[in-house]
Design an enzyme around this catalytic site. Structure first.
Site, PDB file in Angstrom:
ATOM      1  N   GLU A 113      36.079  52.864  46.729  1.00 29.45           N
ATOM      2  CA  GLU A 113      36.282  52.117  47.972  1.00 29.45           C
ATOM      3  C   GLU A 113      37.707  51.629  48.163  1.00 29.45           C
ATOM      4  OE1 GLU A 113      33.629  51.773  46.045  1.00 29.45           O
ATOM      5  OE2 GLU A 113      31.950  52.232  47.374  1.00 29.45           O
ATOM      6  N   HIS A 129      23.170  43.853  48.086  1.00 25.16           N
ATOM      7  CA  HIS A 129      23.076  44.670  49.294  1.00 25.16           C
ATOM      8  C   HIS A 129      22.725  43.842  50.532  1.00 25.16           C
ATOM      9  CE1 HIS A 129      23.049  47.908  46.364  1.00 25.16           C
ATOM     10  NE2 HIS A 129      23.147  48.790  47.332  1.00 25.16           N
TER      11      HIS A 129
END
Ligand SMILES: Cc1ncc(C[n+]2csc(CCOP(=O)(O)OP(=O)(O)O)c2C)c(N)n1
Ligand SMILES: [Mg+2]
Lengths: 342, 327
Positions: free
Chosen positions: B60, B129
């Site tokens: 990322e 999440h």
């Protein structure tokens, strides 16, 4: 007893360095040196502030790589960026003015020593966090390939030269970007300036494989080790890497073995590096070595080199005068440049 | 007019913008062959090829930094965060590089970049999440932050974000991808910086965004039955906030409730309350209320998770309470 890595041998007969290129490289290296010496002086005289990282000793790397590029190519640097900027063509006036915080600086006085930028000279920065410039450089390289393949643009492939230190090579972004660059055959040259130290962290204490160029093999890309005190050698490996990148064959990792002749920054007392180590490296001064090379190969006369020194000193003095006389940024513009519209 | 699911509305926006401008491309994990974790880029690689739907390794910080470099050199990248939470790894690139670089460079470079993907509390996805990064990023100068909430605004806003010359963090919500709505046949683009008055009213201003818009609208049904007339504003733009829309509403209703899914501490509502205090204090007839998620990592257990985020009933109670108050 200092344990130094053997500098790779270089057979200068192999090079095709012309007289014009030789003088251009010499001038660029002298500019780098004189500029940085002047910065030290100005810093101690209270004309510039913040963290200022000088490049003395490493000039052969910036000049050897950047002077081999075309103006359409890109350069990406770290916080030790003054000389990369100068080699990329940012005028000494604009770099000095930036260090003085003036509005005529290349970053309009908003960036400072560690944040030099110039869209005009394709200088992507000036990145103050270790290794963060590597992905940005990768993006510029991706853009070059994308323009040709996805946008159908023609012309020579733009190459990005990405500079960083030995310390950055232990950071994930280094590995992640080597992987992507090789995977996508991006036109990028990764140039590690291994000056043996990351502030006070000796390279061998920070890494499991001190020969950084060997890490390239894991990503299926060529890794070359070069004597970073020898500008002709650097120029030569840069040419090879450039040809490869331009031909669309992908990246190269160049490890330039070099040494900084001053502390990490002007705030660093430089107490950890041994006298022996400095005594090993100081005589390898890249500018002195190159002067000798130019003279023995009849590429220049003493008087020409002296004239270059003189001209550069005048240019650096002019840069200081320009910076002194330049205006401060307008306080009314404090919030300008946050968004693209202003 | 066919009904369009929210994820398809986003897909249409990307498809239209990619067709319109060859410098637009998408990069991220599984955006190409797999079609995106919520199918927002499904099959687009077949139309535009692997370079324009770039499947990246799971890295990322590096692919986000790469997008910044591509944007600086003239492309218009769209980064998909497989889940926006993963972009915590790219905090440096989003903050230092995307957000601040234009200023630091004295205007040398602009960064036309969209970073989009699913965020928010889903159904028992666990703490990692279920994050709401909008609150963490709101302090970064130079970023625009947008949250979509309906298929209609998702499409129009994403198109605007792609055309914008600034870095835009574009938040979708994991639980809204299957919302359905009829979309106009003709092309449309919505302003990125305008809040939407979802329901005009007189009694109280409810400021909300993303999924909480729908919780608020559920509460409004109950409230209407009880004779209340709340004004509901979907903020849309979380940074900068649209005070041109929010301000007049406050001067009309004199009462404000913020309903948000981010945590209370340092949340979007915290910033709103502080600004109201600065600029609209004299207009208030009651203290501003904040209904936010609990300041805890989102628990897995379903009933604990429900207790963590704001429920419609709490909104009903808050409106009743604040409207009853006289100061
Ligand atoms: C992310 C990050 N961590 C720490 C620092 C502090 N820091 C500045 S320079 C430096 C050492 C870097 O060494 P190297 O990469 O070898 O480059 P050199 O300074 O030798 O040119 C460190 C740790 C930083 N700037 N950024
Ligand atoms: Mg170093």
């Amino acid at each position: 007893m200092v344990q130094e890595r053997t500098l790779p041998e270089y057979h200068s007969a192999a090079t095709s360095l012309t007289r014009a290129d030789g003088l251009r490289l010499y001038e660029d290296m002298v500019l780098g040196r004189e500029f940085e010496d002047k910065c030290a002086e100005m810093y101690y005289r209270g004309r510039m502030f913040g963290f200022v990282h000088l490049y003395n000793g490493q000039e052969a790397v910036a000049s050897g790589v950047i002077k081999a590029l075309e103006p359409t190519d890109y350069v990406c640097s770290t916080y030790r960026d003054h000389v990369h900027a100068l080699s990329a063509g940012v005028p000494a006036r604009e770099v000095m003015a930036e260090l003085f915080g003036k509005v005529t600086g290349c970053s309009k006085g908003r960036g400072g020593s560690m944040h030099l930028f110039s869209a005009q000279h394709h200088l992507l920065g000036g990145f103050a966090f270790v290794a963060e410039g590597i992905p940005v450089a990768l993006g510029a390289a991706f853009q070059a390939r994308y323009r040709q393949e996805a946008m159908g643009e023609s012309g020579p492939m733009q190459v990005t030269a990405c500079f960083f230190g030995d310390g950055a090579c232990n950071n994930g972004q280094f590995f992640e970007c080597l992987n992507m660059a090789s995977l996508w055959r991006l036109p990028i040259i990764f140039v590690v300036e291994n000056n043996k130290w990351a502030i006070g962290m000796a390279h061998e204490r920070a890494t499991s494989q001190p020969e950084i160029y060997q890490k390239a093999a894991a990503f299926g890309m060529p890794g070359v080790e070069v004597d970073g005190m020898n500008v002709v050698a650097v120029w030569d490996v840069a040419q090879t890497a450039l040809q490869r990148a331009r031909a669309g064959e992908g990246p190269t990792l160049i490890e330039a073995l070099t040494y900084r002749f001053r502390g990490h920054s002007l705030a660093d007392p430089d107490e950890l590096r041994s006298k022996e180590e400095k005594e090993y490296w100081l005589p390898q001064d890249p500018i002195k070595q190159f002067a000798a090379y130019l003279l023995t190969h009849n590429l220049a006369q003493e008087a020409e080199l002296a004239a270059i020194h003189q001209e550069i000193r005048a240019r650096v003095e002019d840069a200081v005068a320009f910076a002194e006389e330049s205006p401060e940024p307008d306080p009314r513009d404090l919030r300008r440049y946050i968004y693209a519209e202003d | 007019m066919a009904e369009t699911l929210l994820f398809n509305a986003l897909r249409e926006a990307i498809d239209e913008e990619m067709a319109r401008d060859p410098s637009v491309f998408v990069l991220g994990e599984d955006v190409g062959h797999y079609g995106g974790s919520y199918k927002v880029t499904k099959d687009l690689y077949k139309k535009y090829g692997d370079l324009r739907l770039l499947d990246t390794p799971i890295a990322e910080n590096s692919f986000t930094g790469m997008a910044v470099g591509a944007a600086m050199t003239g492309l218009r990248p769209i980064v998909e965060g497989m889940n926006m939470g993963f972009l915590l790894l790219a905090f440096n690139q989003i903050s230092n590089n995307a957000g601040m670089l234009r200023y630091t460079s004295g205007g040398n470079f602009k960064i036309p970049l969209v970073i989009r993907g699913p965020g928010g509390v889903g159904r028992q996805l666990g703490a990692e999440h279920s994050q709401r990064l909008e609150a963490y990023f709101q302090a970064v100068p130079g970023l625009k932050i947008v949250a979509c909430s309906t298929p209609y605004n998702a499409k129009g806003l994403l198109k605007a974000a792609i055309r914008d010359d600034n870095p835009v963090l574009f938040f979708e919500h994991v639980l809204l991808y299957n919302l359905k709505e009829s979309l106009p046949e003709a092309e449309y683009v919505l302003p990125l910086d305008r809040a939407e008055v979802v329901r005009p009213g007189q009694d109280v201003t409810i400021l909300t965004y993303s999924r909480m818009r729908h919780h608020v609208l559920q509460a409004v049904k109950t409230l209407e039955g009880r004779g209340f007339d709340p004004e509901v504003i979907d903020l849309i733009s979380l940074k900068p906030l649209d005070w041109q829309t929010i301000g007049p509403s406050i001067t009309k209703t004199h009462r404000v409730i913020v309903v948000e899914e981010c945590m209370k501490t340092g949340g979007i509502g915290a910033e709103i309350v502080a600004s109201i205090n600065d600029n609209y204090f004299d207009q208030l007839d009651a203290p501003v209320l904040r209904l936010s998620s609990a300041d805890i990592p989102t628990p897995y257990n379903g009933s604990l998770e429900n207790l963590t985020i704001v429920q419609p009933l709490q909104i009903v109670e808050a409106v009743e309470k604040t409207v009853a108050l006289q100061v």
